[in-house]
Design an enzyme around this catalytic site. Sequence first.
Site, PDB file in Angstrom:
ATOM      1  N   ASP A 111      27.876 -58.583-127.310  1.00 41.92           N
ATOM      2  CA  ASP A 111      27.624 -60.012-127.687  1.00 41.92           C
ATOM      3  C   ASP A 111      28.835 -60.946-127.374  1.00 41.92           C
ATOM      4  O   ASP A 111      29.945 -60.663-127.682  1.00 41.92           O
ATOM      5  CB  ASP A 111      27.643 -59.975-129.335  1.00 41.92           C
ATOM      6  CG  ASP A 111      27.141 -61.296-129.818  1.00 41.92           C
ATOM      7  OD1 ASP A 111      27.100 -62.208-129.227  1.00 41.92           O
ATOM      8  OD2 ASP A 111      26.668 -61.281-131.158  1.00 41.92           O
TER       9      ASP A 111
ATOM     10  N   ASP B 245      24.959 -67.483-123.580  1.00 47.27           N
ATOM     11  CA  ASP B 245      24.964 -66.475-124.526  1.00 47.27           C
ATOM     12  C   ASP B 245      24.010 -65.411-124.241  1.00 47.27           C
ATOM     13  O   ASP B 245      23.047 -65.597-123.610  1.00 47.27           O
ATOM     14  CB  ASP B 245      24.068 -67.253-125.947  1.00 47.27           C
ATOM     15  CG  ASP B 245      24.027 -66.227-127.100  1.00 47.27           C
ATOM     16  OD1 ASP B 245      25.286 -65.302-127.412  1.00 47.27           O
ATOM     17  OD2 ASP B 245      23.271 -66.004-127.768  1.00 47.27           O
TER      18      ASP B 245
END
Length: 447
Positions: A123, A325
Amino acid sequence: MACAGSPPRLRLLLLVLSSCAVAAAADAFRCATPPDEGPTIRILHAFGPCSPLRQSARFDSWEDTVMDLMTRDESRLAYLASLATAGRSFVPVASGRQLLQIPNYVVRASVGTPAQPMLIALDTSNDAAWVPCTACAGCPSASPSFDPSRSTTYRPLPCGSPQCGQVPNPSCPAGATSCSFNLTYGASSLQAGLAQDSLALASDVVQSYTFGCLQKVTGNSIPPQGLLGLGRGTLSFLSQTKGLYGATFSYCLPSFKSLNFSGTLRLGPVGQPKNMKTTPLLSSPRRSSLYYVNMIGIRVGRRVLDIPPSAFTFDAATGAGTILDSGTMFTRLVAPAYAALRDEFRRRVKAAGPVTSLGGFDTCYNGAVTPPGITLMFTGMNVTLPPDNILIHSTAGSITCLAMAGAPDNVNSVLNVVANMQQQNHRVLFDVPNARIGFAREACTTA
Ligand SMILES: *[C@@H]1O[C@H](CO)[C@@H](O)[C@H](O)[C@H]1NC(C)=O
Ligand SMILES: *[C@@H]1O[C@H](CO)[C@@H](O)[C@H](O)[C@H]1NC(C)=O
Ligand SMILES: *[C@@H]1O[C@H](CO)[C@@H](O)[C@H](O)[C@H]1NC(C)=O
């Protein structure tokens, strides 16, 4: 551990039982993956046909899968927005379906001595690292968890340790010898003991890695086998391995259709592409983990769209601007930018017939679509997306959608998120010391 990582005999047996059996039984070897080497670690899409994390029952049809991914994105976007307001608890916007908000990509890692293997989620918008530990209340029960008592190198960190001062919401109640902390991830609340142990990625071993050993979880949105935060904050993987990898990494994210661990995460400055297009990496103190870049425009074919610059303006104080992201599936653009892109796209593909919608996608067609080139323009770098990064097709090929959407207007309407589908099959370099982000085409999807 069905497809990847298991010894061949075990793999064959498990294939028959696992959710990827349908996709892979006819060609079991397709799920095979060579071992990780040196600082290059293979990446698997968590929802790919071979992923042991995929829950087949939840993906009954293509439409359901797409809706599900969109729903997860809504929740992810709310989460990204919530990072701006530290201390405020996160309220999920999406509801209805049960959310499994795990990020899309996992790598093989091992914790402890002897090594206990896990499939840890990556992440880029998070700093924390944590794994489910045995005796954790509320951790996903069907997954392996880390057993500290079986590791000779495990060490809980005491309350007075400097690391205890760096975690969110540390707690050291009277009588407690070791430091605990609480954090939220998506719609889940986690309580973890702060600890250190060896973390092995490919053939590299990071000694005394600081992470959370999950003790209690409420909500069901956590990656089942743990998280490796690749953000930029104090206790992140980048900060903890600075001496080894110099706060530099790159990845190639495969398509979610990719069968095996075909993507790669490459750690450290060595072996990164030399000649790649780059754009400056920006930082917002409000959201110190996030990778901001300066998007300045969008081109469709040769036409630069007429979008007010305010749609892209980076503002370190408010957190407005554009981020990359790895955990959001489909790119979201603020309203005026998305409207301009959608209108021009529709104009170019008029011949594909009437426009329909599907879930959160508002530009879909029944039948074949030849997309125009879409170029994301950044300071010093233009990235022209290949058709696979622009369109999402139904399995049967009957519906095709533009795989981007407007930012949800109930969350953070000032943040553009360049998501993983638009990054796929590119080597994306995160070079923190030189404050730059690089892009180069690289085919890392296999099917
Ligand atoms: C993935 O599977 C393909 C066959 O579909 C194979 O050619 C390739 O080598 C595999 N890649 C990895 C990384 O295992
Ligand atoms: C952390 O969470 C636990 C259980 O969810 C709760 O009892 C505790 O009060 C929380 N501690 C802090 C510092 O927020
Ligand atoms: C990106 O594309 C625009 C519009 O076509 C062009 O003016 C600009 O010079 C390009 N930028 C780079 C860095 O190539």
